[in-house]
Design a protein around this motif. Sequence first.
Motif, PDB file in Angstrom:
ATOM      1  N   LEU A 309      55.393-114.246  63.504  1.00 17.83           N
ATOM      2  CA  LEU A 309      55.889-114.179  62.131  1.00 17.83           C
ATOM      3  C   LEU A 309      54.857-114.615  61.090  1.00 17.83           C
ATOM      4  O   LEU A 309      54.763-113.987  60.032  1.00 17.83           O
ATOM      5  CB  LEU A 309      57.175-114.995  62.001  1.00 17.83           C
ATOM      6  N   PRO A 310      54.036-115.666  61.321  1.00 24.39           N
ATOM      7  CA  PRO A 310      52.982-115.957  60.337  1.00 24.39           C
ATOM      8  C   PRO A 310      52.004-114.804  60.158  1.00 24.39           C
ATOM      9  O   PRO A 310      51.514-114.555  59.046  1.00 24.39           O
ATOM     10  CB  PRO A 310      52.306-117.203  60.927  1.00 24.39           C
ATOM     11  N   GLN A 313      53.629-112.447  57.885  1.00 26.65           N
ATOM     12  CA  GLN A 313      53.647-112.917  56.492  1.00 26.65           C
ATOM     13  C   GLN A 313      52.337-112.608  55.766  1.00 26.65           C
ATOM     14  O   GLN A 313      52.314-112.547  54.534  1.00 26.65           O
ATOM     15  CB  GLN A 313      53.923-114.424  56.443  1.00 26.65           C
ATOM     16  N   ARG A 314      51.273-112.436  56.506  1.00 26.14           N
ATOM     17  CA  ARG A 314      50.010-112.063  55.861  1.00 26.14           C
ATOM     18  C   ARG A 314      50.015-110.608  55.414  1.00 26.14           C
ATOM     19  O   ARG A 314      49.230-110.217  54.550  1.00 26.14           O
ATOM     20  CB  ARG A 314      48.844-112.320  56.824  1.00 26.14           C
ATOM     21  N   ARG A 317      55.112-110.321  51.955  1.00 25.32           N
ATOM     22  CA  ARG A 317      55.642-111.632  51.578  1.00 25.32           C
ATOM     23  C   ARG A 317      57.134-111.739  51.905  1.00 25.32           C
ATOM     24  O   ARG A 317      57.910-110.838  51.605  1.00 25.32           O
ATOM     25  CB  ARG A 317      55.425-111.862  50.079  1.00 25.32           C
ATOM     26  N   PHE A 318      57.523-112.860  52.507  1.00 24.50           N
ATOM     27  CA  PHE A 318      58.935-113.164  52.752  1.00 24.50           C
ATOM     28  C   PHE A 318      59.061-114.640  53.083  1.00 24.50           C
ATOM     29  O   PHE A 318      58.075-115.315  53.422  1.00 24.50           O
ATOM     30  CB  PHE A 318      59.516-112.312  53.892  1.00 24.50           C
ATOM     31  N   GLY A 319      60.277-115.150  52.973  1.00 21.72           N
ATOM     32  CA  GLY A 319      60.566-116.532  53.313  1.00 21.72           C
ATOM     33  C   GLY A 319      61.341-116.611  54.612  1.00 21.72           C
ATOM     34  O   GLY A 319      62.193-115.768  54.889  1.00 21.72           O
ATOM     35  N   LEU A 320      61.040-117.618  55.418  1.00 19.54           N
ATOM     36  CA  LEU A 320      61.746-117.817  56.679  1.00 19.54           C
ATOM     37  C   LEU A 320      62.999-118.647  56.444  1.00 19.54           C
ATOM     38  O   LEU A 320      62.993-119.599  55.663  1.00 19.54           O
ATOM     39  CB  LEU A 320      60.850-118.524  57.691  1.00 19.54           C
ATOM     40  N   LEU A 344      60.980-105.102  55.116  1.00 16.29           N
ATOM     41  CA  LEU A 344      60.628-106.084  54.088  1.00 16.29           C
ATOM     42  C   LEU A 344      60.117-105.402  52.821  1.00 16.29           C
ATOM     43  O   LEU A 344      60.421-105.837  51.704  1.00 16.29           O
ATOM     44  CB  LEU A 344      59.588-107.063  54.638  1.00 16.29           C
ATOM     45  N   ASP A 355      61.162-114.083  45.854  1.00 14.99           N
ATOM     46  CA  ASP A 355      61.471-115.275  46.636  1.00 14.99           C
ATOM     47  C   ASP A 355      62.840-115.205  47.293  1.00 14.99           C
ATOM     48  O   ASP A 355      63.209-116.096  48.068  1.00 14.99           O
ATOM     49  CB  ASP A 355      61.385-116.526  45.756  1.00 14.99           C
ATOM     50  N   ARG A 358      64.267-112.705  52.464  1.00 15.58           N
ATOM     51  CA  ARG A 358      64.261-113.690  53.549  1.00 15.58           C
ATOM     52  C   ARG A 358      64.344-112.997  54.907  1.00 15.58           C
ATOM     53  O   ARG A 358      64.835-111.870  55.021  1.00 15.58           O
ATOM     54  CB  ARG A 358      65.444-114.650  53.414  1.00 15.58           C
TER      55      ARG A 358
END
Length: 442
Positions: A309-310, A313-314, A317-320, A344, A355, A358
């Motif tokens: 998942l990291p 994220q690169r 963009r999303f929030g865990l 996403l 933001d 998710r």
Amino acid sequence: MRAISLEGKTLAVAAALAAGGAVLGVCIARQVDDGVLALLFSCALILPVTLLVIRRTMAPVSRYLQALIDGVSSLRDGDFSINLAVRRRDELGDLAAAYNSVGDILRSERQNLYQRELLLDTVIQSSPQSLVLVDDSGHVLYANTAARRRFADGRRMEGVLFETVLDACPPSLREAARAELDGLYTVEIEGSEPEILHVTRNQFRLNTREHRLYQFKSLTRELTRQELATWKKVIRVISHELNNSLAPISSLAHSGRLAVQAQRTDLLDGIFETIEERSARLRHFLENYARFAKLPQPRLERIDWSSFLPRLQRAVRFGLEGELPTEPANFDAAQIEQVLINLLKNAHESGSPADAVRLAVQQLDDGQFLIRVMDRGPGMSETVLASALLPFYSTKPEGTGLGLTLCREITEAHGGRVALANRAEGGLEVRLWLPMAHSGAV
């Protein structure tokens, strides 16, 4: 018409008894010189007569009052069939007539209510939708014919725990009924074609108790018709694109032949460059569809969520949300990454705040992994929800309609499934179920 009131009758009887007593007292006084003794004799004679007259006078009143008490008790118990005979022309007769009038009204209202309930039950029983009403303890209060056929092979379900009924159902149907969100679910039953259900749940309070109404609507026919229309549309799109590219290429080839015949070699570079550009565009167009039609089999490997998942994220963009599972997964990292990037990006393009996009990963009790992609955009209408996973269906002006379909194909190739649903507070949620082990491919 009232002849004389009950009060008048009582006063007349009392006056007659008083007059009789007075006359009797005078007669006795004439025979006996002692006035006190005459009074005692008259009282001894008049009291039994008075009691007898009062008893005979009040007996019909008592019977009427008892009949009224019995009638009101019947109304309280829901029995509106009792009527009272109106034979008196006083207040009790008026009261009996009023009671009969109330009984007639209640009988009429009950009959109307019964007819309306019968009509409503006929409509619900004839509905192709499966309807199940459950109380706060989980027991089935009502299930129509379609629900009994779907869940209990036509048997009655009332009084049975709905969870007990679901335990005997196929796993995919059980998961669709137990899911928390409304949306589309694919139900696979052995020996029959997969069925697409739109499942909704409505919760409400009735008589201070919580109730839940489940609705299961089959969209298989509608989606099949939509799919046929979509294939016709894609054939038109491909034909249009081929004509747009082949017609200029044919024209340019003819122009090239004329240029060669006229020995105008200076025109050939421009002609060949245009032909090459048109050919490249056509090749790119066909490659997009070929990539969808020839999806490679997933190459499964053990994937650690904390590193996967990291890396994702690169790319977007999303929030865990929530804790990540400690158990590693087993899937094709490149394909699932492509699925999540598409979802996403759709979430960001929906108009949702960045933001508010998710992603959550949860390991379920049955060993599956549930991936949820959530946004706070406008969500989807019922029409779009019903068609979003179909090939070539798109609401974007420049969309190919392959994004969500490719996500579904990749997920199903891993033995999982996809569901779309609007969020209660606004936005869309896409759910992906991935098994811990690969269970098949398309």
